[in-house]
Design a protein around this motif. Structure first.
Motif, PDB file in Angstrom:
ATOM      1  N   UNK A   1      83.811 -13.595  38.034  1.00 48.22           N
ATOM      2  CA  UNK A   1      84.452 -12.706  39.004  1.00 48.22           C
ATOM      3  C   UNK A   1      85.860 -13.203  39.341  1.00 48.22           C
ATOM      4  N   UNK A   2      85.970 -14.510  39.627  1.00 48.81           N
ATOM      5  CA  UNK A   2      87.268 -15.115  39.953  1.00 48.81           C
ATOM      6  C   UNK A   2      88.189 -15.100  38.735  1.00 48.81           C
ATOM      7  N   UNK A   3      87.624 -15.345  37.551  1.00 49.74           N
ATOM      8  CA  UNK A   3      88.418 -15.336  36.314  1.00 49.74           C
ATOM      9  C   UNK A   3      89.079 -13.980  36.111  1.00 49.74           C
ATOM     10  N   UNK A   4      88.357 -12.911  36.469  1.00 46.75           N
ATOM     11  CA  UNK A   4      88.918 -11.572  36.332  1.00 46.75           C
ATOM     12  C   UNK A   4      89.996 -11.286  37.363  1.00 46.75           C
ATOM     13  N   UNK A   5      89.821 -11.812  38.570  1.00 45.62           N
ATOM     14  CA  UNK A   5      90.773 -11.540  39.656  1.00 45.62           C
ATOM     15  C   UNK A   5      92.106 -12.231  39.422  1.00 45.62           C
ATOM     16  N   UNK A   6      92.070 -13.522  39.034  1.00 42.76           N
ATOM     17  CA  UNK A   6      93.328 -14.270  38.877  1.00 42.76           C
ATOM     18  C   UNK A   6      93.683 -14.526  37.413  1.00 42.76           C
ATOM     19  N   UNK A   7      93.009 -13.808  36.504  1.00 39.82           N
ATOM     20  CA  UNK A   7      93.337 -13.847  35.063  1.00 39.82           C
ATOM     21  C   UNK A   7      93.338 -15.266  34.494  1.00 39.82           C
ATOM     22  N   UNK A   8      92.187 -15.916  34.548  1.00 40.64           N
ATOM     23  CA  UNK A   8      92.069 -17.265  33.996  1.00 40.64           C
ATOM     24  C   UNK A   8      91.943 -17.202  32.472  1.00 40.64           C
ATOM     25  N   UNK A   9      92.537 -18.155  31.748  1.00 41.82           N
ATOM     26  CA  UNK A   9      92.421 -18.180  30.285  1.00 41.82           C
ATOM     27  C   UNK A   9      90.978 -18.387  29.835  1.00 41.82           C
TER      28      UNK A   9
ATOM     29  N   UNK B   1     102.577 -30.580  21.751  1.00 44.66           N
ATOM     30  CA  UNK B   1     103.818 -30.686  21.008  1.00 44.66           C
ATOM     31  C   UNK B   1     104.936 -30.838  22.010  1.00 44.66           C
ATOM     32  N   UNK B   2     106.069 -31.263  21.547  1.00 45.90           N
ATOM     33  CA  UNK B   2     107.243 -31.399  22.424  1.00 45.90           C
ATOM     34  C   UNK B   2     106.926 -32.303  23.613  1.00 45.90           C
ATOM     35  N   UNK B   3     106.435 -33.509  23.325  1.00 48.47           N
ATOM     36  CA  UNK B   3     106.144 -34.447  24.390  1.00 48.47           C
ATOM     37  C   UNK B   3     104.899 -34.082  25.149  1.00 48.47           C
ATOM     38  N   UNK B   4     105.033 -33.844  26.436  1.00 51.63           N
ATOM     39  CA  UNK B   4     103.869 -33.603  27.282  1.00 51.63           C
ATOM     40  C   UNK B   4     103.591 -32.115  27.503  1.00 51.63           C
ATOM     41  N   UNK B   5     104.345 -31.251  26.860  1.00 52.54           N
ATOM     42  CA  UNK B   5     104.147 -29.813  27.064  1.00 52.54           C
ATOM     43  C   UNK B   5     102.945 -29.324  26.275  1.00 52.54           C
ATOM     44  N   UNK B   6     102.087 -28.596  26.920  1.00 58.72           N
ATOM     45  CA  UNK B   6     100.862 -28.121  26.289  1.00 58.72           C
ATOM     46  C   UNK B   6     100.994 -26.695  25.812  1.00 58.72           C
ATOM     47  N   UNK B   7     100.505 -26.451  24.605  1.00 58.40           N
ATOM     48  CA  UNK B   7     100.503 -25.093  24.061  1.00 58.40           C
ATOM     49  C   UNK B   7      99.651 -24.181  24.935  1.00 58.40           C
ATOM     50  N   UNK B   8      98.478 -24.662  25.340  1.00 54.81           N
ATOM     51  CA  UNK B   8      97.597 -23.847  26.181  1.00 54.81           C
ATOM     52  C   UNK B   8      98.286 -23.442  27.475  1.00 54.81           C
ATOM     53  N   UNK B   9      99.088 -24.348  28.007  1.00 57.56           N
ATOM     54  CA  UNK B   9      99.768 -24.063  29.273  1.00 57.56           C
ATOM     55  C   UNK B   9     100.755 -22.910  29.116  1.00 57.56           C
ATOM     56  N   UNK B  10     101.458 -22.886  27.999  1.00 59.36           N
ATOM     57  CA  UNK B  10     102.431 -21.825  27.756  1.00 59.36           C
ATOM     58  C   UNK B  10     101.729 -20.537  27.352  1.00 59.36           C
ATOM     59  N   UNK B  11     100.711 -20.653  26.482  1.00 52.69           N
ATOM     60  CA  UNK B  11      99.980 -19.471  26.032  1.00 52.69           C
ATOM     61  C   UNK B  11      99.255 -18.781  27.174  1.00 52.69           C
ATOM     62  N   UNK B  12      98.886 -19.548  28.210  1.00 57.49           N
ATOM     63  CA  UNK B  12      98.139 -18.968  29.321  1.00 57.49           C
ATOM     64  C   UNK B  12      98.966 -17.950  30.103  1.00 57.49           C
ATOM     65  N   UNK B  13     100.295 -18.002  29.965  1.00 54.56           N
ATOM     66  CA  UNK B  13     101.144 -17.032  30.662  1.00 54.56           C
ATOM     67  C   UNK B  13     101.154 -15.682  29.955  1.00 54.56           C
ATOM     68  N   UNK B  14     100.638 -15.646  28.728  1.00 55.38           N
ATOM     69  CA  UNK B  14     100.593 -14.407  27.954  1.00 55.38           C
ATOM     70  C   UNK B  14      99.150 -13.908  27.862  1.00 55.38           C
ATOM     71  N   UNK B  15      98.945 -12.621  28.038  1.00 54.67           N
ATOM     72  CA  UNK B  15      97.610 -12.034  27.876  1.00 54.67           C
ATOM     73  C   UNK B  15      97.445 -11.632  26.414  1.00 54.67           C
TER      74      UNK B  15
END
Length: 296
Positions: free
Chosen positions: A104-112, A201-215
């Motif tokens: 329910x919460x995943x749907x409300x705040x769009x969790x990956x 990649x790119x040091x401490x930057x996570x792919x999942x973190x960036x991809x999570x901003x895109x649906x």
């Protein structure tokens, strides 16, 4: 003579055909491997309904793994199935309640998807231990979501989470601390350290973190990650002095084209807060670095 590392970099695996292929010569190095793809093809929704003979993959988002077969109607089998599917123990009932709230919460705040799957895994462990009670259920779910997001380097505002679930701040952090002491997150921490689902990649930057901003759809997301992994293997310094969002945005653009779900450069640039020129330049750079083989 080419080194072993150079040879391995030239070999790709085709999960659909179960073959290892040398991208320079086109030679099939090994065949007959276990195929990860479907053994049928579909060109429209009707084909999917008639040709598919397997159900969805195992998921931790529901208590039974999503592998229960449902029988429609009021038959005796249908009634018996409902009885068998209903858990008889308290732990099972609490798990169902907690995962229902999680989804329910995943749907409300769009969790990956990856966050929800990992949170579902932790909730199952806690239910077996008897930790989840009706009075602390919301706090348990919130604490698990927040901690998994932190371990996965996924952006999640704890204030938004607490406000959405109407939680008391002090009690939320107390629950989070108790779960940390119980070492229930060790499995997820180990997965992250091994690089499963979350490559850095790119040091401490996570792919999942960036991809999570895109649906993104699952095929586009998975293709994006495969492109980025291949790119990083070939050139670990790919992001040296560059914004990692540009590389990820370009990979998403390429993946969307491959999967016939084209997302415009303008849309990607807008969501990642970068310029279209950046995506265009990284797009050309990726195509110069790796050969993309698409089987139709």
């Amino acid at each position: 003579m080419a080194s072993e590392t150079e040879v391995l970099r030239n070999i790709i695996y085709d999960p659909v055909r179960g073959e290892y292929i040398d991208v320079e010569t086109g030679e099939v190095v090994s065949e007959g491997e276990i195929r990860e793809g479907k053994d049928w093809r579909a060109f429209d929704a009707e084909d999917v309904m008639t040709r598919a003979h397997t159900g969805p993959g195992y998921t931790m988002k529901v208590h039974d793994g999503g592998i229960t077969t449902f029988v429609d109607g009021r038959s005796r089998i249908s009634k018996m199935q409902k009885i068998l599917r209903r858990p008889s123990d308290l732990a099972g009932k609490r798990e169902i309640e907690a995962k229902k709230r999680l989804n329910e919460i995943a749907g409300i705040i769009s969790l990956p998807e990856i966050l929800v799957e990992d949170a579902g895994y932790i909730i199952k462990k806690l239910a077996v231990r008897g930790v989840i009670k009706r009075k602390n259920l919301d706090y348990i779910v919130a604490a698990v979501i927040y901690r998994v997001a932190y371990l996965r380097n996924i952006d999640l505002d704890k204030e938004v989470l607490m406000k959405t679930m109407s939680l008391d701040r002090r009690k939320f952090f107390e629950t989070l601390k108790k779960l940390e002491w119980s070492e229930v997150f060790n499995d997820i921490r180990e997965k992250v350290s091994r690089g499963e689902r979350n490559i850095s990649i790119c040091g401490s930057n996570s792919i999942d973190r960036i991809l999570s901003t895109m649906k993104l759809s699952d095929p586009v997301r998975e293709t994006s990650i495969r492109i980025l992994r291949s790119l990083y293997i070939l050139d670990p310094s790919i992001c040296s002095g560059k914004n990692p969002k540009g590389i990820v945005g370009a990979a998403i653009y390429i993946a969307s084209i491959i999967n016939n779900e084209r997302i415009s450069q303008q849309e990607i640039a807008s969501k990642l807060n970068i310029s279209e020129v950046t995506i265009r330049n990284r797009y050309k750079h990726i195509l110069d670095k790796i050969d993309l083989v698409v089987f139709i």
